[in-house]
Design an enzyme around this catalytic site. Structure first.
Site, PDB file in Angstrom:
ATOM      1  N   ASN A 170      -4.849   4.529  -1.198  1.00  0.00           N
ATOM      2  CA  ASN A 170      -4.950   3.081  -1.674  1.00  0.00           C
ATOM      3  C   ASN A 170      -5.972   3.707  -1.781  1.00  0.00           C
ATOM      4  OD1 ASN A 170      -2.395   1.661   0.411  1.00  0.00           O
ATOM      5  ND2 ASN A 170      -2.389   2.284  -2.065  1.00  0.00           N
ATOM      6  N   ARG A 208      -7.779   4.996   6.968  1.00  0.00           N
ATOM      7  CA  ARG A 208      -6.124   5.961   6.599  1.00  0.00           C
ATOM      8  C   ARG A 208      -6.708   7.021   5.795  1.00  0.00           C
ATOM      9  NH1 ARG A 208      -2.388   3.907   3.039  1.00  0.00           N
ATOM     10  NH2 ARG A 208      -2.939   1.834   2.731  1.00  0.00           N
ATOM     11  N   GLY A 251       0.864  -1.523  -0.123  1.00  0.00           N
ATOM     12  CA  GLY A 251       0.346  -0.333   0.160  1.00  0.00           C
ATOM     13  C   GLY A 251       0.371   1.480  -0.139  1.00  0.00           C
ATOM     14  N   SER A 252       0.756   2.184   0.500  1.00  0.00           N
ATOM     15  CA  SER A 252       1.253   3.412   0.160  1.00  0.00           C
ATOM     16  C   SER A 252      -0.129   4.437   0.132  1.00  0.00           C
ATOM     17  CB  SER A 252       2.223   4.098  -1.191  1.00  0.00           C
ATOM     18  OG  SER A 252       2.255   3.009  -1.187  1.00  0.00           O
ATOM     19  N   ASN A 253       1.085   6.187   0.966  1.00  0.00           N
ATOM     20  CA  ASN A 253       0.270   7.359   1.148  1.00  0.00           C
ATOM     21  C   ASN A 253       1.428   7.523   0.367  1.00  0.00           C
ATOM     22  OD1 ASN A 253      -1.528   6.080   3.652  1.00  0.00           O
ATOM     23  ND2 ASN A 253       0.524   6.686   5.122  1.00  0.00           N
TER      24      ASN A 253
END
Length: 799
Positions: free
Chosen positions: A518, A547, A246-248
């Site tokens: 995501n 998130r 995943g990621s931000n």
């Protein structure tokens, strides 16, 4: 450092750079597939300047030599992990490790070595990657990328030839061997198809036509997938909360910053072990390329990074990079199917895998005009091959070896406009979004993926009954493969047939912020929602993850406050706010006395928790264990009293439903679990969330997906070992980048698990200790800063 030593270092660096500028000769030799060393490889060279934390700054005169230095430096840090991956893409795991063991999951979803080998041997035997390499650009890889791959293989081989492997994971192993440029390309192919064929490896290799029907059952068709169950299975399979990556990322435009220039914070969440780790470097060809950042192991380019004008990061996107075609089989022949009433035969691929201590295993895979026949997408979504029906998988990224050309174009970009142009020209990203900022103050978001050209109109017209359930729920289209008018077609601006062209991609430019965690592109900016894209890209007007909600709250408040600097990005990364705690902890504490009569300690701990997941946070562990159990057992529709509203997607749903069945049990079970493990309910998080490196505990902050923490940590629960004793995946390579008008970017980086997986390396856990303390590495991008490094070590590497 003493002046004499410093002068010696400067002299050595100047001498090394002179070697590069002299353009040492080295004749290009085509890859023959031979695993030996080509004489031309001996003419390649590069200069590597190491600075703090083992970060290499690689300088070379051209792309082949740059690849050489990169391959050498990656091997020095990660030779065992790299060698393991090359075994995978050559289909040789069973030969060395047996059939039943599981690969590390970095290059496919295969459950066993045998399944992995059958798939990758099939790719190898079919010459798939060779055909892609022979495809002219832009549909195929560029000459520069091919040179990088050639040089990378030569550099890796030269390191093996000249060094002793110290990592106990593979020291002395006969499976650590030289590689070719073709092996490097095969690894790139594996990364490209991770979301498509790579997700379905077990289903491809196990698919087999049904046995002949018993007497009196000639018309038996076998089981049919239940559409409702299949839709839920597909949704879970592609849900961000279930992913191992995943990621931000957020980019701020100049309207939100202190100096009118852009800012970028990238926080990818990737595995902490295995072949999908990042590795840091700076790559320089004087006058041609100068880029710093992180590469996925085995790749030749900087995948996420920055230069003196542009910074970019990626987040795993919601676009579904595959689709299925439901085949109507020819009566009496399950290996032939009908298209417009005319039969077409499947193409068998017989694949043989060598096995350690046993006879080779041979299996047949079946291929169609659409792709391979699959028996399922994971164990949750079986797709039975019956006498009347089979399912074929379409993965357009199986024709895409352009991802590294996209990254190379980013490295050469001078603006976000150049980033957009690179995406338009290369169309190489298989499963990620792009977020970018530049020194002129521009922000940029694009969900430019290589996706099957499934329009909503096509899905409505051509979906089978199964597809009519799976497509709305997950974006997985199941089309009628018996009709040629259900073919995917082409967009005029697409570089390959059957995919969307750049004009169809969700894009947002120059808003005060663009952010993604995501979820789909819809809420990239809360006040400028994106819409109008096809379902396969993602949803519109649906609930966001905690998130995403927490991240939007944070970055929108930062943009509204304005005057932002790189320091603000650093604070955001380690704020460690738990949005789930802000939404639910007070409600849980109020209901706790009823749920846990006679146990005031638990109620007190939850009520006193500061709603963060710092290593010194008390109560965070108790809430974490409760929240995991609550969200796993209570349906999403019953978790909140105030439901989701598309008109207020950041603040809804809210107000914990403490009357929901399962609330009291989840709380009681969490309390009992910690006490049974001998863990105090108010113990500081870092005492029970840690990793062990060379016998030393290193506390780790951050929190799980369901808590909504920006600094995501997905740890491994081992109560008998003290709590969370390892990190499976989470925060990996972080970069906070801006510009101040000078020649050098203002950049802070952090590689949470450090450069090397070799426990004998000094860079095995040095950055992990930085991560534990919320500290950063000041990037050394410009020459003056590299030369001033107190840890400067210059190495000239040659073939």
């Amino acid at each position: 450092m003493h002046l004499r030593t410093r002068l010696k270092q400067w002299a050595l660096t100047a001498s090394a750079l002179a070697v590069v500028s002299a353009a040492l000769p080295g004749a290009a030799v085509a890859d023959t597939g031979d695993r030996g060393h080509h004489p031309s490889d001996r003419g390649l060279s590069a200069v590597i300047r190491y600075t703090e934390y083992g970060i290499p700054h690689i300088v070379a005169r051209d792309y082949a030599n740059l690849g050489f230095g990169t391959g050498w430096a990656q091997a020095a840090d990660q030779v065992c992990t790299l060698a393991d991956g090359f075994l995978t893409v050559n289909g040789e795991r069973s030969r060395y490790f047996g059939t039943d063991a599981a690969p590390d999951g970095s290059l496919s979803s295969a459950a066993t070595n045998l399944s992995s080998d059958l798939y990758f041997r099939g790719v190898k035997d079919a010459g798939t990657v060779e055909a892609l390499l022979a495809t002219p650009a832009p549909a195929g890889p560029s000459r520069d990328l091919k040179e990088l791959m050639r040089g990378w293989a030569a550099g890796y081989n030269a390191w093996l030839r000249k060094n002793r492997v110290s990592d106990p994971a593979c020291a002395g192993a006969d499976w650590v061997r030289p590689v070719t440029a073709l092996d490097v390309a095969r690894r790139g192919f594996a990364v490209s198809v991770l979301g498509g064929q790579g997700r379905a490896v077990d289903g491809i290799t196990a698919a087999a036509p049904p046995a002949a029907p018993a007497a009196g059952r000639a018309g038996a068709s076998g089981p049919v997938p239940d559409p409702e169950r299949a839709a839920e299975a597909a949704r879970e399979l592609f849900a961000a909360e279930n992913a191992t990556m995943g990621s931000n990322a957020v980019a701020f435009s100049g309207s939100a910053t202190a100096n009118g220039r852009g800012l970028l914070l990238g926080n990818p969440h990737y595995p902490w072990q295995g072949g999908r780790r990042f590795w840091q470097s700076q790559q320089t060809i004087p006058g041609e390329l100068n880029v710093s950042g992180a590469s996925l192991l085995g790749t030749t380019v900087v995948n996420i990074g920055f230069n003196d004008k542009v910074a970019w990061s990626h987040t795993v996107a919601t676009g579904v990079p595959l689709n299925l075609h439901q085949l109507t089989l020819v009566p009496g022949d399950p290996t032939a199917y009908l298209v417009d009433g005319r039969p077409e035969r499947m193409t068998p691929r017989r694949v043989t895998v060598p096995v350690r201590g046993a006879a080779p295993v041979t299996r047949t895979q079946w291929w169609t005009r659409y792709g391979p026949v699959v028996g399922g997408l994971g164990a949750q979504l079986p797709l039975p091959w019956t006498a009347g029906t089979a399912y074929a998988l379409n993965d357009p990224n199986a024709s895409n070896l352009r991802g590294s050309d996209t990254a190379l174009g980013f490295g050469r970009a001078r603006s976000t406009a150049d980033v957009a142009e690179t995406l338009r020209r290369t169309q190489g990203l298989p499963w990620v979004n792009t977020i970018a900022a530049d020194s002129a103050g521009h922000s940029f978001f694009s969900q430019s993926q290589v996706l099957p050209r499934i329009t909503d109109e096509l899905a409505a017209r051509c979906s089978t009954p199964l597809g009519r359930a799976t497509y709305p729920a997950s974006g997985v289209a199941v089309l009628d493969g018996s009709r040629s008018d259900c073919a995917l077609g082409s967009d005029p601006d697409a570089v390959q047939p059957g995919v969307f062209g750049p004009a169809r991609m969700p894009v947002l430019r120059d808003t005060p912020y663009v952010a993604n965690s995501n979820d789909s592109a819809w809420l990239t900016h809360a006040e400028r929602p994106l819409a109008g894209y096809e379902r396969i890209f993602g949803t519109i007007g649906t609930p966001r993850s905690l998130r995403t909600r927490g991240g939007i709250e944070d970055v929108a408040a930062m943009a509204a406050r304005g005057d932002l600097t790189v320091s603000d990005l650093q604070r955001q990364q380690f704020a460690n706010r738990a949005p789930a705690g802000d939404l639910a902890a007070a409600d849980a504490a109020r209901a706790c006395e009823t749920a846990l009569p006679g146990d005031p300690e638990a109620c007190r701990v939850i009520g006193a928790w500061d709603r963060t997941v710092n290593t010194d946070s008390r109560g965070a562990l108790l809430f974490d264990r409760f929240w995991r159990k609550f969200t796993a057992t209570v349906p999403a529709a019953r978790q909140w009293k105030v439901p989701f509203s598309p008109a207020d997607p950041v603040r809804t749903p809210n107000t914990l439903d403490t009357d929901a069945p399962g609330f009291a049990k989840a709380l009681a079970d969490a309390v009992a679990e910690l006490r049974a493990a001998g863990i105090a309910l108010d113990a500081p998080l870092g005492a029970h969330q840690f990793v062990v490196r060379n016998g030393t505990r290193i506390p780790v902050s951050g929190g799980t997906e369901s808590l909504g923490v920006w600094n995501k940590t997905e740890p491994v629960w081992n109560p008998s070992g003290g709590g969370y004793t390892e990190v499976a995946h989470g925060t990996s390579h972080v970069q906070a980048v801006g510009w101040d008008g000078g020649r050098c970017p203002v950049a802070r980086t952090l590689l949470a698990y450090a450069q090397s997986s070799d426990p004998t390396s000094p860079h095995y856990s040095d950055q992990t200790r930085l991560y534990a303390g919320g500290r950063w590495v000041t990037s050394r991008f410009c020459e003056r800063d590299i030369l001033r490094s107190p840890a400067l070590r210059v190495v000239v590497v040659r073939g």
